[in-house]
Design an enzyme around this catalytic site. Structure first.
Site, PDB file in Angstrom:
ATOM      1  N   GLU A   1       0.822  -1.205   0.000  1.00  0.00           N
ATOM      2  CA  GLU A   1       0.000   0.000   0.000  1.00  0.00           C
ATOM      3  C   GLU A   1       0.857   1.256   0.000  1.00  0.00           C
ATOM      4  O   GLU A   1       2.043   1.230   0.360  1.00  0.00           O
ATOM      5  CB  GLU A   1      -0.973   0.004   1.194  1.00  0.00           C
ATOM      6  CG  GLU A   1      -0.296   0.118   2.540  1.00  0.00           C
ATOM      7  CD  GLU A   1      -1.253  -0.083   3.717  1.00  0.00           C
ATOM      8  OE1 GLU A   1      -2.295  -0.737   3.548  1.00  0.00           O
ATOM      9  OE2 GLU A   1      -0.924   0.417   4.809  1.00  0.00           O
TER      10      GLU A   1
ATOM     11  N   ARG B   1      -1.386  -7.484  12.811  1.00  0.00           N
ATOM     12  CA  ARG B   1      -1.276  -6.321  13.709  1.00  0.00           C
ATOM     13  C   ARG B   1      -0.280  -6.539  14.832  1.00  0.00           C
ATOM     14  O   ARG B   1      -0.056  -7.673  15.276  1.00  0.00           O
ATOM     15  CB  ARG B   1      -2.658  -6.003  14.302  1.00  0.00           C
ATOM     16  CG  ARG B   1      -3.662  -5.617  13.263  1.00  0.00           C
ATOM     17  CD  ARG B   1      -5.031  -5.326  13.838  1.00  0.00           C
ATOM     18  NE  ARG B   1      -6.013  -5.399  12.755  1.00  0.00           N
ATOM     19  CZ  ARG B   1      -6.632  -6.504  12.382  1.00  0.00           C
ATOM     20  NH1 ARG B   1      -6.427  -7.635  13.040  1.00  0.00           N
ATOM     21  NH2 ARG B   1      -7.461  -6.488  11.367  1.00  0.00           N
TER      22      ARG B   1
HETATM   23  O1  LIG Z   1      -7.650  -3.813  10.346  1.00  0.00           O
HETATM   24  P1  LIG Z   1      -7.103  -2.570  10.971  1.00  0.00           P
HETATM   25  O2  LIG Z   1      -6.128  -2.836  12.051  1.00  0.00           O
HETATM   26  O3  LIG Z   1      -8.203  -1.629  11.376  1.00  0.00           O
HETATM   27  O4  LIG Z   1      -6.302  -1.824   9.827  1.00  0.00           O
HETATM   28  C1  LIG Z   1      -6.949  -1.544   8.625  1.00  0.00           C
HETATM   29  C2  LIG Z   1      -6.198  -0.446   7.923  1.00  0.00           C
HETATM   30  O5  LIG Z   1      -5.022  -0.980   7.412  1.00  0.00           O
HETATM   31  C3  LIG Z   1      -4.187  -0.081   6.746  1.00  0.00           C
HETATM   32  O6  LIG Z   1      -3.120  -0.782   6.250  1.00  0.00           O
HETATM   33  C4  LIG Z   1      -4.898   0.609   5.619  1.00  0.00           C
HETATM   34  O7  LIG Z   1      -5.125  -0.259   4.572  1.00  0.00           O
HETATM   35  C5  LIG Z   1      -6.208   1.172   6.057  1.00  0.00           C
HETATM   36  O8  LIG Z   1      -6.899   1.634   4.930  1.00  0.00           O
HETATM   37  C6  LIG Z   1      -7.011   0.139   6.776  1.00  0.00           C
HETATM   38  O9  LIG Z   1      -8.176   0.752   7.286  1.00  0.00           O
END
Ligand SMILES: O=P(O)(O)OC[C@H]1O[C@@H](O)[C@@H](O)[C@@H](O)[C@@H]1O
Length: 310
Positions: free
Chosen positions: A87, A184
């Protein structure tokens, strides 16, 4: 803006059926362009977003394609598709993010501070801010391990596979491969997968300036700046048309594209019908199609276009 099943685009034009973008693309696969169709099938390969980050997003990294396939096959409840998710974020306002491991000497200096050294320059304000948003979350300390990047409008960061990162504050344009696979690390109440994270991360230390992604000018268009990351799934083109310009043609490219207007007003004629381009309007343009704009010349016009330049 795209066709990911978690947030599918609807076509807001009464003349067009079906109204879900993914269904329309299936019925009109030539809109993708031959190369894109051959490489990705009858699917739009990218997702396009505008993020307005007030509370920090999770610290995370995205798996490469092989790992995404493995994680989706074994843990579909946490990894909702089999695609990778490189991204890119392009700042619209001053934007704060974390990206990649800091040079080792900086990490050591912070450890020195923690054991009683000088406390100046310890990022205490940022630590307290994150701790207020996520009380007790160990992710708050990640600011001492990852580079803190302050981007100005137009600056970008590209997050390839396995690169630890977080978006802390500000507005940005974001483009990515069509996926929702996120591993995460912290600043979240969502699922954190420590073993997967530890095995996949890019631990190579590097200075923050090496994490700022450079755009290039388009030799054929003085108003276009191209952000072309080293992945096939997407490219973003920033179109900034100065005040006083009366007309401009959005050039044809050989892939489908999605274009969002951030500033300015124009009327585009497509299929004999006028379409208004103004703040927040999103247009889908088929491969090989150009759009002639008549511009309201009082102010400059800013648009971002996601496409796939194979
Ligand atoms: O799944 P979570 O932890 O909310 O992260 C989701 C987020 O990830 C990031 O990499 C982006 O792609 C954001 O557009 C997305 O909203």
């Amino acid at each position: 803006m795209g066709t990911h099943p978690k947030g599918e685009a609807e076509i807001a034009d009464d003349h067009i059926r079906p109204s879900k973008l993914s269904h329309w693309i299936l019925d009109n696969a030539q809109c993708l362009g031959e190369c894109v169709h051959a490489r990705f099938g009858a699917k739009l390969p990218f997702l396009f977003k505008v993020l307005s980050v007030n509370q920090s997003l999770s610290i995370q990294a995205h798996p490469n394609k092989a790992n995404a396939e493995y994680l989706h096959a074994h843990h579909p409840e946490h990894y909702p598709d089999a695609n990778h998710k490189p991204e890119m974020a392009i700042a619209l306002t001053p934007f704060l993010g974390l990206c990649g491991f800091r040079p080792l000497c900086e990490i050591l200096d912070f450890l020195d501070v923690a054991s009683g050294g000088d406390v100046s320059g310890s990022n205490g304000h940022l630590l307290l801010k994150l701790h207020k948003q996520f009380p007790g979350d160990v992710g708050c300390f990640v600011i001492y391990f990852l580079n803190v990047l302050q981007l100005q409008p137009g600056d970008a960061m590209f997050l390839g596979a396995n690169e630890p990162h977080a978006y802390l504050y500000g507005d940005c344009i974001e483009c990515m491969a069509c996926s929702d696979n996120t591993v995460r690390a912290g600043l979240t109440s969502k699922f954190i997968d420590v073993p997967t994270l530890c095995t996949m991360l890019n631990y190579t230390p590097a200075p923050p300036e090496s994490k700022v992604f450079c755009s290039r000018f388009d030799p054929d268009d003085p108003f276009a700046k191209i952000y072309d990351p080293p992945v096939p799934d997407f490219t973003v083109i920033c179109l900034q048309i100065p005040a006083g310009t009366l007309s401009y043609t959005i050039a044809a490219v050989n892939s489908a594209s999605i274009i969002i207007t951030i500033r300015g007003v124009a009327i585009g004629i497509t299929e004999g019908r006028p379409l208004e381009f103004k703040r927040g309007k999103v247009m889908f343009i088929s491969a090989g199609k150009s759009v002639a704009l008549s511009i309201e010349p009082k102010a400059d016009m800013l648009m971002f276009r996601a496409c796939c330049l194979l």
